[in-house]
Write a protein that holds these residues in place. Sequence first.
Motif, PDB file in Angstrom:
ATOM      1  N   THR A  90      -9.496   1.291 -10.517  1.00  0.00           N
ATOM      2  CA  THR A  90      -9.004   2.645 -10.720  1.00  0.00           C
ATOM      3  C   THR A  90      -7.583   2.726 -10.186  1.00  0.00           C
ATOM      4  O   THR A  90      -7.348   2.500  -8.992  1.00  0.00           O
ATOM      5  CB  THR A  90      -9.886   3.670  -9.994  1.00  0.00           C
ATOM      6  N   ALA A  91      -6.642   3.039 -11.052  1.00  0.00           N
ATOM      7  CA  ALA A  91      -5.236   3.025 -10.662  1.00  0.00           C
ATOM      8  C   ALA A  91      -4.930   4.138  -9.661  1.00  0.00           C
ATOM      9  O   ALA A  91      -5.333   5.286  -9.847  1.00  0.00           O
ATOM     10  CB  ALA A  91      -4.351   3.169 -11.893  1.00  0.00           C
ATOM     11  N   ARG A  92      -4.229   3.775  -8.598  1.00  0.00           N
ATOM     12  CA  ARG A  92      -3.794   4.764  -7.618  1.00  0.00           C
ATOM     13  C   ARG A  92      -2.560   5.505  -8.141  1.00  0.00           C
ATOM     14  O   ARG A  92      -1.740   4.941  -8.862  1.00  0.00           O
ATOM     15  CB  ARG A  92      -3.442   4.079  -6.301  1.00  0.00           C
ATOM     16  N   SER A  93      -2.409   6.736  -7.725  1.00  0.00           N
ATOM     17  CA  SER A  93      -1.239   7.516  -8.113  1.00  0.00           C
ATOM     18  C   SER A  93      -0.021   7.051  -7.322  1.00  0.00           C
ATOM     19  O   SER A  93      -0.152   6.485  -6.231  1.00  0.00           O
ATOM     20  CB  SER A  93      -1.492   9.002  -7.837  1.00  0.00           C
ATOM     21  N   PRO A  94       1.190   7.284  -7.846  1.00  0.00           N
ATOM     22  CA  PRO A  94       2.399   6.920  -7.101  1.00  0.00           C
ATOM     23  C   PRO A  94       2.457   7.567  -5.718  1.00  0.00           C
ATOM     24  O   PRO A  94       2.908   6.928  -4.758  1.00  0.00           O
ATOM     25  CB  PRO A  94       3.527   7.420  -8.003  1.00  0.00           C
ATOM     26  N   SER A  95       1.994   8.801  -5.588  1.00  0.00           N
ATOM     27  CA  SER A  95       2.036   9.475  -4.293  1.00  0.00           C
ATOM     28  C   SER A  95       1.072   8.829  -3.303  1.00  0.00           C
ATOM     29  O   SER A  95       1.375   8.727  -2.107  1.00  0.00           O
ATOM     30  CB  SER A  95       1.712  10.959  -4.448  1.00  0.00           C
ATOM     31  N   THR A  96      -0.078   8.361  -3.789  1.00  0.00           N
ATOM     32  CA  THR A  96      -1.025   7.662  -2.912  1.00  0.00           C
ATOM     33  C   THR A  96      -0.439   6.344  -2.431  1.00  0.00           C
ATOM     34  O   THR A  96      -0.545   5.990  -1.244  1.00  0.00           O
ATOM     35  CB  THR A  96      -2.347   7.408  -3.648  1.00  0.00           C
ATOM     36  N   ILE A  97       0.199   5.623  -3.331  1.00  0.00           N
ATOM     37  CA  ILE A  97       0.823   4.357  -2.952  1.00  0.00           C
ATOM     38  C   ILE A  97       1.926   4.592  -1.924  1.00  0.00           C
ATOM     39  O   ILE A  97       2.029   3.874  -0.925  1.00  0.00           O
ATOM     40  CB  ILE A  97       1.384   3.648  -4.200  1.00  0.00           C
ATOM     41  N   ALA A  98       2.748   5.631  -2.139  1.00  0.00           N
ATOM     42  CA  ALA A  98       3.817   5.941  -1.189  1.00  0.00           C
ATOM     43  C   ALA A  98       3.242   6.279   0.190  1.00  0.00           C
ATOM     44  O   ALA A  98       3.782   5.857   1.224  1.00  0.00           O
ATOM     45  CB  ALA A  98       4.659   7.097  -1.709  1.00  0.00           C
ATOM     46  N   ARG A  99       2.136   6.995   0.207  1.00  0.00           N
ATOM     47  CA  ARG A  99       1.502   7.356   1.479  1.00  0.00           C
ATOM     48  C   ARG A  99       0.998   6.107   2.192  1.00  0.00           C
ATOM     49  O   ARG A  99       1.152   5.981   3.422  1.00  0.00           O
ATOM     50  CB  ARG A  99       0.350   8.332   1.231  1.00  0.00           C
ATOM     51  N   LEU A 100       0.406   5.174   1.457  1.00  0.00           N
ATOM     52  CA  LEU A 100      -0.081   3.931   2.062  1.00  0.00           C
ATOM     53  C   LEU A 100       1.068   3.083   2.609  1.00  0.00           C
ATOM     54  O   LEU A 100       0.952   2.475   3.679  1.00  0.00           O
ATOM     55  CB  LEU A 100      -0.877   3.129   1.026  1.00  0.00           C
ATOM     56  N   ILE A 101       2.181   3.050   1.901  1.00  0.00           N
ATOM     57  CA  ILE A 101       3.345   2.298   2.367  1.00  0.00           C
ATOM     58  C   ILE A 101       3.876   2.886   3.668  1.00  0.00           C
ATOM     59  O   ILE A 101       4.226   2.161   4.609  1.00  0.00           O
ATOM     60  CB  ILE A 101       4.441   2.276   1.289  1.00  0.00           C
ATOM     61  N   ARG A 102       3.915   4.212   3.743  1.00  0.00           N
ATOM     62  CA  ARG A 102       4.485   4.868   4.928  1.00  0.00           C
ATOM     63  C   ARG A 102       3.601   4.704   6.173  1.00  0.00           C
ATOM     64  O   ARG A 102       4.000   5.082   7.264  1.00  0.00           O
ATOM     65  CB  ARG A 102       4.729   6.346   4.641  1.00  0.00           C
ATOM     66  N   LYS A 103       2.426   4.116   6.014  1.00  0.00           N
ATOM     67  CA  LYS A 103       1.583   3.813   7.175  1.00  0.00           C
ATOM     68  C   LYS A 103       2.017   2.527   7.875  1.00  0.00           C
ATOM     69  O   LYS A 103       1.484   2.195   8.944  1.00  0.00           O
ATOM     70  CB  LYS A 103       0.115   3.675   6.742  1.00  0.00           C
ATOM     71  N   ALA A 104       2.968   1.810   7.316  1.00  0.00           N
ATOM     72  CA  ALA A 104       3.398   0.540   7.892  1.00  0.00           C
ATOM     73  C   ALA A 104       3.987   0.748   9.279  1.00  0.00           C
ATOM     74  O   ALA A 104       4.656   1.749   9.556  1.00  0.00           O
ATOM     75  CB  ALA A 104       4.427  -0.123   6.986  1.00  0.00           C
ATOM     76  N   THR A 105       3.745  -0.210  10.155  1.00  0.00           N
ATOM     77  CA  THR A 105       4.328  -0.190  11.496  1.00  0.00           C
ATOM     78  C   THR A 105       5.622  -1.000  11.493  1.00  0.00           C
ATOM     79  O   THR A 105       5.858  -1.814  10.580  1.00  0.00           O
ATOM     80  CB  THR A 105       3.358  -0.798  12.518  1.00  0.00           C
ATOM     81  N   PRO A 106       6.485  -0.826  12.495  1.00  0.00           N
ATOM     82  CA  PRO A 106       7.686  -1.663  12.574  1.00  0.00           C
ATOM     83  C   PRO A 106       7.321  -3.157  12.606  1.00  0.00           C
ATOM     84  O   PRO A 106       6.437  -3.576  13.340  1.00  0.00           O
ATOM     85  CB  PRO A 106       8.330  -1.220  13.891  1.00  0.00           C
ATOM     86  N   GLY A 107       8.001  -3.929  11.775  1.00  0.00           N
ATOM     87  CA  GLY A 107       7.780  -5.371  11.753  1.00  0.00           C
ATOM     88  C   GLY A 107       6.510  -5.811  11.053  1.00  0.00           C
ATOM     89  O   GLY A 107       6.207  -7.012  11.018  1.00  0.00           O
ATOM     90  N   GLU A 108       5.767  -4.889  10.456  1.00  0.00           N
ATOM     91  CA  GLU A 108       4.503  -5.269   9.818  1.00  0.00           C
ATOM     92  C   GLU A 108       4.742  -5.947   8.471  1.00  0.00           C
ATOM     93  O   GLU A 108       5.572  -5.506   7.676  1.00  0.00           O
ATOM     94  CB  GLU A 108       3.614  -4.048   9.607  1.00  0.00           C
ATOM     95  N   VAL A 109       4.010  -7.014   8.216  1.00  0.00           N
ATOM     96  CA  VAL A 109       4.028  -7.685   6.920  1.00  0.00           C
ATOM     97  C   VAL A 109       2.848  -7.176   6.101  1.00  0.00           C
ATOM     98  O   VAL A 109       1.702  -7.215   6.554  1.00  0.00           O
ATOM     99  CB  VAL A 109       3.944  -9.216   7.084  1.00  0.00           C
ATOM    100  N   ILE A 110       3.140  -6.688   4.902  1.00  0.00           N
ATOM    101  CA  ILE A 110       2.119  -6.122   4.023  1.00  0.00           C
ATOM    102  C   ILE A 110       2.196  -6.812   2.665  1.00  0.00           C
ATOM    103  O   ILE A 110       3.291  -6.973   2.108  1.00  0.00           O
ATOM    104  CB  ILE A 110       2.325  -4.604   3.837  1.00  0.00           C
ATOM    105  N   GLY A 111       1.068  -7.221   2.130  1.00  0.00           N
ATOM    106  CA  GLY A 111       1.019  -7.770   0.783  1.00  0.00           C
ATOM    107  C   GLY A 111       0.846  -6.653  -0.228  1.00  0.00           C
ATOM    108  O   GLY A 111       0.352  -5.569   0.098  1.00  0.00           O
TER     109      GLY A 111
END
Length: 291
Positions: A90-111
């Motif tokens: 089920t495709a996530r919305s652009p706003s959901t993806i942006a929210r998930l990205i903004r959860k990143a911590t400093p220096g965090e590597v995310i795939g």
Amino acid sequence: MCRMKKMSLIDHPLILRSNLARKLLAYALQAPRAIARSASSQSNYAQRPPILVNSIPKSGTHMLMQVARAIPNTSYYGSFVARTPSWSRTARSPSTIARLIRKATPGEVIGAHLPYDMETVAALASLNALHIFIYRDPRDVVISEANYLAKMNRWHSMHRVFSRLSSDEERIRTCIEGTSDPQFPNVNTRLIGYAPWLSTPGVISVRYEDLYGAKRDQEIMRIVHQYERQSGSSIDQNSLRSILNAIDPTRSHTFHSGGIEKWRTLMSEANQQLFRSTASPLLSSLGYQPQ
């Protein structure tokens, strides 16, 4: 002097071999991740940019993540952001993806497996994130994808479909043509949305073939230099050696055999013709020749 990083629990061979164990551990790590994020300021993001390793699926994501994780003062919580999660399709919305990205911590590597979207660009910019995009000849992508869906990922929603197909020829053809499932259309439709990253300012685009081959050190140094610019810091020689030697495909739970232009021997002439008729725009947009 920089010390080599200790192996994280998430890299333990027993964890790597189990999809369920990896997902459970990544879920458990969200608590310390949230604590780290709540204690962070904008200056922390300026000094330690998060690193998003984004890719076309089956294009060397984990190989490049090994490089990113070898950069000093990075962290990894098992986070992965996909536009269409494999278990739900089920495709996530652009706003959901942006929210998930903004959860990143400093220096965090995310795939990530994220096609181009302006909200993604804005979310990454808000964190001073380094965005590395790796792509691969899409003909080799479908070769790898056919094996992965049939034999390697039983959690994927398409596994049942591919495991029932009788031959590699049929599995590869299905990867090219797609299925009746609207979330698994033909390869051109599935992947063309990634192509705009190649011309997006600030994105470091890396060809799998270059990272796998003789240009590997040159490509890794491009990443290092961009990280130094965004973080305002220099990486010492000991750390640089660790980064240059970080790639170990056997530590990737999705690795099968790798390689370049395997499609020339593993894809039948009929499927090669089908690919050209189906996905010439994709080949062209990614800079690959049809022959």
